[in-house]
Design an enzyme around this catalytic site. Sequence first.
Site, mmCIF file in Angstrom:
data_model
loop_
_atom_site.group_PDB
_atom_site.id
_atom_site.type_symbol
_atom_site.label_atom_id
_atom_site.label_comp_id
_atom_site.label_asym_id
_atom_site.label_seq_id
_atom_site.Cartn_x
_atom_site.Cartn_y
_atom_site.Cartn_z
ATOM 1 N N CYS A 58 -13.656 33.248 0.286
ATOM 2 C CA CYS A 58 -12.461 32.529 -0.163
ATOM 3 C C CYS A 58 -12.673 31.030 -0.027
ATOM 4 O O CYS A 58 -12.046 30.239 -0.700
ATOM 5 C CB CYS A 58 -11.213 33.019 0.550
ATOM 6 S SG CYS A 58 -11.448 33.362 2.268
ATOM 7 N N GLU B 232 -3.632 35.219 4.265
ATOM 8 C CA GLU B 232 -4.755 34.358 3.895
ATOM 9 C C GLU B 232 -5.158 34.772 2.499
ATOM 10 O O GLU B 232 -5.694 35.862 2.308
ATOM 11 C CB GLU B 232 -5.934 34.572 4.861
ATOM 12 C CG GLU B 232 -5.694 34.051 6.263
ATOM 13 C CD GLU B 232 -5.477 32.557 6.294
ATOM 14 O OE1 GLU B 232 -5.938 31.869 5.345
ATOM 15 O OE2 GLU B 232 -4.846 32.081 7.248
#
Lengths: 469, 526
Positions: free
Chosen positions: B324, B290
């Site tokens: 993020c 990720e």
Amino acid sequence: MTARIVATHRTPSASGRYRPAVGSTSEQIEAEVHRVGAELADAFPSPARHPMKALDARAMELAAADLEIRAALFRFVDVVPACRSMDDLARHLAGFLDELPDGPPPVLAAIKVADTRAGRAALGAAAAAGVKHMAHRFIVGETPGTAVPVLRRLWARGIASSVDLLGEATVTEPEADAYAARCADALRSLSAATARWPERPTLERDGSGGLARANVSVKVSALTPLLRPDAPELGERDAARRLAPLLREAKALGAHVHIDTESLDSREAVLGLVLALLTQEEFRDGPSTGIVLQAYMRDSPEQLDQILEWASAHERTPPPVIRLVKGAYWDHEVAEAGQHGWPVPVFEVKAECDRNFEALTRRLLAARPTVRVAIASHNLRSVAHAIAVNRSSGADDGDLELQVLRGLGDDLQDALAARGFRVRTYCPVGDLVAGMAYLVRRLLENTSNESFLHAQASGVPLDELLAPP
Amino acid sequence: MFAATTSTSTFTNEPVLELRRAAVRARLADALATVDAVLPIRVPAWIGVDTREGDELLSTDPGEPERVVARAACAGAEEVAAAVHSAERGAEAWSAVPASERAAVLIGAAAWMRERRLELAALEVRECAKPWPEADADVCEAIDFLEYYARGAVALEAGRTLAQAPGERNELSYAPRGVAAVISPWNFPIAIPCGMSAAALATGNAVVLKPAEQSPACALRIVQALRAAGAPPSAIALLPGNGEAGAALVRHPKVHTIAFTGSLPVGLEIIRAAADTPTGQRHLKRVVAELGGKNCIIVDADADLDEAVPAIVSSAFLYAGQKCSAASRVLVHEAIADALLRRVAGAARTLVVGQAEDLATDVPPVIERAAQARVNRYAELAARDGVIVAGHGQVPDRGWFCPPTVAAELPAGSAVLEEEIFGPLLAIERVRDVEDACEIVGAQPFGLTGGLFARNPATVKYVRARSPVGNLYVNRGITGAMVGRQPFGGNRLSGNGTKAGGPDYLLQFVEPRVVTENTMRHGLVV
């Protein structure tokens, strides 16, 4: 409904109109509720006199009957002010109706013309006119100035008003300043205009004294961009520096300022702000102010405890007006609680909410003269109940104010005025862009299957409408 | 006050604190005091039953850098080897435990965290300057991961149905892959390491957890929770340390799966290193990655700005933009660009920059001095290349604060528009229309989250079809994915699309095995 209220000898009201003496047992109050309810129902204007309203009613019926159509129509109404052209508007309408699982209903088959540019322009114009017409039912004017003639006509018919300035959400400091300036301007222009209105004793006095003609409802969420549910002090502080000058202005003008309650996210800040400001020495003897209690909140009885405790500890002249409403953010509260896994803060069963409304009505009326009471409802039962309890307590009809919303409560407003009650209509003022969020909330309310107005419109017998919840 | 659950009950998200109620807010100060009383926390290298304490790593409060939150050991190469060796044996034993028993351990760990929710959140407030509402949400997400993967692993153990022909029996089952190295970031300091570890453990793998050096104390609590709930010491090891420990783990031939959440450069390094098959390695490593994002919110001309402005501001600036998923670019239709720019800039100016423990704070400090310098560098670049429409605000001089900044009129190709900044800096760009905006999004190498504010269903359909991102949010903020509701993860260079908190995530930690058995005996189906 077992509470016994001390009955005193009734005196004829100022108008000299005959009223039956009301006993204090629940049976006697129920009998009075039915009598008052029937009397008001009789005074409702006949639908034949309002052909446009009948048309609106048909549209509402359509929306109430089908959840998908309801969603499509509301999403459309919501976006109308953001559309840049009739063509754009028609594309949006087509977009929403395309989403319907069974395609557009026959009554909306006009949508087919959206395939051509000329067709779209025509459709867009028709839809825009429709939404504008609907908006005008609920919104009395774009500015206080343009609203004044409407308010004056209401006044002439024995109907008082409270002006609510619709606006875009406040997310910046300049927006908060602009809203405060609009409120100050409304206070001034309404005070100037209402000074020339004819006398209407029912609307201008109650047992506690004089009542302001100029009445403005204010939203704290518009007075500050800093309302944070997790940190109410922040918004409280920031809103206070804009609300205090408004209160000073209102005091100087003899106008009334009503602070609206919005969703639970801001409730603590709103109540904290108002109670703190009104406790200040300079506001102990005015202006006339009011706050709102929402009966759909499960904890509204505790809210009322807090308000009454404050009101009796800090006596004010004139006493604060407590406006009892059901509450207009039901869907929002349920969805927000659901998304976060929180207990739902509002009653989910209509009868529970209605019972609470009546319990709060009784407590509020018993709390006079520390507070003034305004019962804001379109539910004939709730209104008749408030009138009956008021009478049973020995108070004059004029010691109770009844409030309705422009566009939704027009018939009830007329009936109440015709029967000599003091009625005040909440009148939103603003442009279409600003008014859309308000309009959508009102429409949602009006088309809810649980709505009293819906039940009334669909021909539920009077006895049923007036039955205890 | 919190209900216990079992692996057979339906999954529901752990409710976040209802901080709009004064009585709930009143409980926070005590929790913070409780945590402050035990600082600094000693975080050992914890392999099997052995612990080694050390002072090599200090984690400090980003808002009060003098305050030491944790003194941690820094695992070296030998400890990495020892941890993997222990995990190798641990994996063998743990894989033999039925899924329902493994699930019970995870659910026990969730209960352990639930009992200490406020203290765990308070630790995040201190160690990572995560403001209360977000710290609490992070703890809830960790609990959600434990509960969600526990149930998922029980379901996965049943295998999948295959086509069957007469005379044969086909069965598909999933076996654990072995040792999982979990390398986690500091920005969701409990949820992300807990989620990655929980997925590996639920499916029968052993875990070696190497948390970010900025948040070792938060990671320690995860391991404590799992061990207290009955995870065997050999099934989960804690290796506080820096990048070298992570790199050694990745290269180790006995590591089977690497679950990584962090930056793109490190992610690419891991993927490259994991492709090697050194002597003694008899498997292909799998990397769950990720990585970063450069997330755009598209605002069409028919958007409701009353909704869009607050959502944009919170997506860009909450937790100082250190998510993020945070919004980095706004692509707004030129017809409403002026109004949007004015309102977003005005709203950004109302943001409260302050300490994470203060509930009024919108924008806390960034994680460390280097991050502050990086964000400031991009802000200077934005001022040079374009126009700063909000920013330059005064911020406290102690702590790693950065003013929330909104930039406009940046030229195409500016680093501010292309690189992940990971701080409170938002760029607003005008576009001709939604199609134009989709071109810009489509040209980006990242594909993590995206947003759209539009009210025409046809527009929504169009953007859905063209959007490459892993998570597209329509008419709402673009952060705050919920386990089970918004499985989270990016595409393109943002990750390999494994979707944490979603129904497919556990498949990354298992290998499928199919067994086909002939059921014919002497021409008879038996």
